[in-house]
Scaffold this motif. Structure first.
Motif, mmCIF file in Angstrom:
data_model
loop_
_atom_site.group_PDB
_atom_site.id
_atom_site.type_symbol
_atom_site.label_atom_id
_atom_site.label_comp_id
_atom_site.label_asym_id
_atom_site.label_seq_id
_atom_site.Cartn_x
_atom_site.Cartn_y
_atom_site.Cartn_z
ATOM 1 N N ALA A 17 9.273 -18.500 17.044
ATOM 2 C CA ALA A 17 9.198 -18.897 15.641
ATOM 3 C C ALA A 17 8.695 -17.742 14.775
ATOM 4 C CB ALA A 17 8.291 -20.121 15.490
ATOM 5 N N THR A 18 7.703 -17.010 15.281
ATOM 6 C CA THR A 18 7.212 -15.841 14.537
ATOM 7 C C THR A 18 8.292 -14.778 14.434
ATOM 8 O OG1 THR A 18 4.930 -16.240 15.226
ATOM 9 C CG2 THR A 18 5.463 -14.019 14.484
ATOM 10 N N ALA A 19 8.993 -14.538 15.540
ATOM 11 C CA ALA A 19 10.089 -13.570 15.517
ATOM 12 C C ALA A 19 11.138 -13.982 14.494
ATOM 13 C CB ALA A 19 10.701 -13.439 16.897
ATOM 14 N N ARG A 20 11.413 -15.275 14.406
ATOM 15 C CA ARG A 20 12.396 -15.772 13.438
ATOM 16 C C ARG A 20 11.943 -15.511 12.009
ATOM 17 N NH1 ARG A 20 16.869 -15.797 14.107
ATOM 18 N NH2 ARG A 20 16.818 -14.635 12.165
ATOM 19 N N ARG A 21 10.654 -15.747 11.724
ATOM 20 C CA ARG A 21 10.152 -15.510 10.375
ATOM 21 C C ARG A 21 10.253 -14.037 10.005
ATOM 22 N NH1 ARG A 21 6.383 -19.462 12.118
ATOM 23 N NH2 ARG A 21 4.843 -17.900 12.706
ATOM 24 N N ILE A 22 9.990 -13.163 10.962
ATOM 25 C CA ILE A 22 10.110 -11.727 10.700
ATOM 26 C C ILE A 22 11.562 -11.348 10.486
ATOM 27 C CG2 ILE A 22 9.789 -9.414 11.670
ATOM 28 C CD1 ILE A 22 7.337 -10.531 13.160
ATOM 29 N N ALA A 23 12.437 -11.849 11.354
ATOM 30 C CA ALA A 23 13.854 -11.487 11.274
ATOM 31 C C ALA A 23 14.505 -11.966 9.984
ATOM 32 C CB ALA A 23 14.603 -12.053 12.482
ATOM 33 N N ASP A 24 13.955 -13.015 9.379
ATOM 34 C CA ASP A 24 14.518 -13.536 8.133
ATOM 35 C C ASP A 24 14.141 -12.691 6.922
ATOM 36 O OD1 ASP A 24 15.820 -15.585 9.404
ATOM 37 O OD2 ASP A 24 14.270 -17.089 9.006
ATOM 38 N N ASN A 25 13.199 -11.770 7.078
ATOM 39 C CA ASN A 25 12.800 -10.883 5.984
ATOM 40 C C ASN A 25 13.715 -9.660 5.924
ATOM 41 O OD1 ASN A 25 10.612 -12.391 4.997
ATOM 42 N ND2 ASN A 25 9.254 -11.592 6.586
ATOM 43 N N PRO A 26 13.690 -8.917 4.799
ATOM 44 C CA PRO A 26 14.536 -7.724 4.699
ATOM 45 C C PRO A 26 14.172 -6.734 5.806
ATOM 46 C CG PRO A 26 13.616 -8.288 2.553
ATOM 47 C CD PRO A 26 12.924 -9.147 3.563
ATOM 48 N N PRO A 27 15.083 -6.411 6.707
ATOM 49 C CA PRO A 27 14.731 -5.592 7.874
ATOM 50 C C PRO A 27 14.225 -4.200 7.526
ATOM 51 C CG PRO A 27 17.112 -5.862 7.709
ATOM 52 C CD PRO A 27 16.506 -6.817 6.734
ATOM 53 N N LEU A 28 14.790 -3.574 6.504
ATOM 54 C CA LEU A 28 14.341 -2.226 6.164
ATOM 55 C C LEU A 28 12.945 -2.238 5.555
ATOM 56 C CD1 LEU A 28 17.628 -0.650 4.732
ATOM 57 C CD2 LEU A 28 16.708 -0.546 7.056
ATOM 58 N N VAL A 29 12.599 -3.331 4.888
ATOM 59 C CA VAL A 29 11.245 -3.453 4.335
ATOM 60 C C VAL A 29 10.242 -3.676 5.462
ATOM 61 C CG1 VAL A 29 9.749 -4.818 2.830
ATOM 62 C CG2 VAL A 29 12.094 -4.301 2.118
ATOM 63 N N VAL A 30 10.585 -4.528 6.416
ATOM 64 C CA VAL A 30 9.709 -4.756 7.567
ATOM 65 C C VAL A 30 9.501 -3.448 8.327
ATOM 66 C CG1 VAL A 30 9.495 -5.924 9.797
ATOM 67 C CG2 VAL A 30 10.331 -7.185 7.808
ATOM 68 N N GLN A 31 10.583 -2.723 8.572
ATOM 69 C CA GLN A 31 10.479 -1.442 9.267
ATOM 70 C C GLN A 31 9.685 -0.430 8.449
ATOM 71 O OE1 GLN A 31 14.489 -0.281 10.464
ATOM 72 N NE2 GLN A 31 14.904 -2.412 11.036
ATOM 73 N N GLY A 32 9.823 -0.499 7.128
ATOM 74 C CA GLY A 32 9.036 0.384 6.267
ATOM 75 C C GLY A 32 7.551 0.090 6.360
ATOM 76 N N ALA A 33 7.201 -1.209 6.408
ATOM 77 C CA ALA A 33 5.787 -1.577 6.546
ATOM 78 C C ALA A 33 5.230 -1.052 7.860
ATOM 79 C CB ALA A 33 5.638 -3.092 6.463
ATOM 80 N N LYS A 34 6.024 -1.146 8.928
ATOM 81 C CA LYS A 34 5.570 -0.635 10.226
ATOM 82 C C LYS A 34 5.386 0.876 10.172
ATOM 83 C CE LYS A 34 6.566 -0.496 15.167
ATOM 84 N NZ LYS A 34 7.272 -1.113 16.300
ATOM 85 N N GLN A 79 14.889 0.459 -4.163
ATOM 86 C CA GLN A 79 16.161 -0.010 -4.709
ATOM 87 C C GLN A 79 17.117 -0.354 -3.569
ATOM 88 O OE1 GLN A 79 18.081 2.736 -7.330
ATOM 89 N NE2 GLN A 79 19.672 1.298 -7.937
ATOM 90 N N SER A 80 17.525 -1.624 -3.506
ATOM 91 C CA SER A 80 18.380 -2.063 -2.407
ATOM 92 C C SER A 80 19.088 -3.347 -2.792
ATOM 93 C CB SER A 80 17.549 -2.296 -1.148
ATOM 94 O OG SER A 80 16.683 -3.409 -1.329
ATOM 95 N N LEU A 81 20.145 -3.653 -2.044
ATOM 96 C CA LEU A 81 20.823 -4.929 -2.236
ATOM 97 C C LEU A 81 19.924 -6.092 -1.831
ATOM 98 C CD1 LEU A 81 24.433 -4.107 -0.968
ATOM 99 C CD2 LEU A 81 23.577 -4.142 -3.322
ATOM 100 N N ASP A 82 19.041 -5.854 -0.871
ATOM 101 C CA ASP A 82 18.113 -6.913 -0.455
ATOM 102 C C ASP A 82 17.133 -7.255 -1.573
ATOM 103 O OD1 ASP A 82 19.239 -7.332 1.997
ATOM 104 O OD2 ASP A 82 17.769 -6.167 3.125
ATOM 105 N N LEU A 83 16.718 -6.256 -2.338
ATOM 106 C CA LEU A 83 15.824 -6.526 -3.475
ATOM 107 C C LEU A 83 16.540 -7.368 -4.525
ATOM 108 C CD1 LEU A 83 13.095 -6.020 -4.880
ATOM 109 C CD2 LEU A 83 14.097 -3.963 -5.891
#
Length: 275
Positions: free
Chosen positions: A209-226, A253-257
């Motif tokens: 469930a936690t993995a799902r919540r992470i995967a539902d977020n913008p992937p490049l933003v998550v990777q940027g936070a890491k 600036q991104s399509l995800d934003l």
């Protein structure tokens, strides 16, 4: 499902990759196949744009018993008990340790978030592996042990370097010096795990469930936070602030934003594409 590995299995679905430790040693012990295959698997998953999150778990009753001593004797034996045991053997042993370190280093360098879900025993090399993950969950029967001292080895695959950042110097030194066991209650208290669940089944459900919540977020933003957090680990706050400012200036600036704003305005869940 990827069936090309002997020591692990990869299951991928909807942006989540489960990396399952399978042995073949008892208790998913880490033998020659593991040390060869894990770096390769991590490189492939890191390069796969469809994968947004990794979940690492063990098959069967345990996470892993750690280094498969018997399985590694063909590789280690001649280097430890050779007739001369001089510069040539020392150099080859150094090379072998460096190659084995790539399994845990590959985990730490993965640009995608990595969650460890630990049930049963997590011993020795297993501690090196989970220390390289972003965070850890466990079930209430889980036990942890940095047991290398019991077999005459200084832990050399990353635990002594990474655990102090996670559980502090004192706790790490105690584990390394004693080789003792830590139960789930103490693991939670010292910060080794984020949460303890009542059973292995509940652990896997919540980790997914936690993995799902992470995967539902913008992937490049998550990777940027890491990436920002990794950079800031040994930097000043001022250096870290400058780095994240530059990061957002380059990648905000991104399509995800645009999708985030559109979804908010339209009162619907966003669908991020990593663009």
């Amino acid at each position: 499902m990827d069936g090309t590995y002997k020591s692990l299995r990869i299951e991928k679905a909807d942006g989540i990759a489960e990396l399952v430790l399978t042995g073949p040693g008892k208790g998913n012990a880490m033998g020659p196949d593991f040390w060869r295959e894990m770096p390769e698997a991590l490189r492939a998953l890191d390069a796969d744009d469809e994968v947004r999150v990794l979940l690492v778990r063990g098959e069967g009753q345990n996470f892993t018993y750690g280094l498969d001593l018997m399985g590694m004797m063909e590789s280690l034996g001649p280097l430890l008990t050779g007739e001369s045991n001089l510069a040539l053997e020392r150099s080859r042993l150094l090379k072998l340790i460096g190659e084995m370190q790539q399994a845990t280093e590959g985990m730490a360098r993965c640009k995608k978030p990595v969650i460890a879900a630990v049930h049963g025993w997590c011993i020795g090399g297993g501690m090196d592996l989970i220390a390289a993950c972003d965070f850890r969950y466990c079930s209430q029967e889980a036990k942890f042990s940095l047991r290398e001292v019991k077999v005459g080895i200084v832990a050399d695959l990353g635990a002594l370097q990474r655990l102090p950042r996670i559980i502090g110097e004192g706790n790490t030194r105690e584990l390394a010096y004693t080789g003792g066991d830590v139960d789930a209650v103490r693991a939670l208290r010292m910060g080794l795990v984020n949460e303890v669940f009542p059973s292995p089944e509940a652990l896997l459900t919540e980790a997914r469930a936690t993995a799902r919540r992470i995967a539902d977020n913008p992937p490049l933003v998550v990777q940027g936070a890491k990436q920002v957090m990794e950079y800031c680990a040994d930097k000043s706050i001022a250096d870290g602030l400058r780095y994240v400012a530059v990061w957002n200036s380059a990648f905000l600036q991104s399509l995800d934003l645009t999708e985030a704003f559109s979804a908010f305005a339209e009162r619907r869940p966003p669908k991020f594409q990593g663009r």
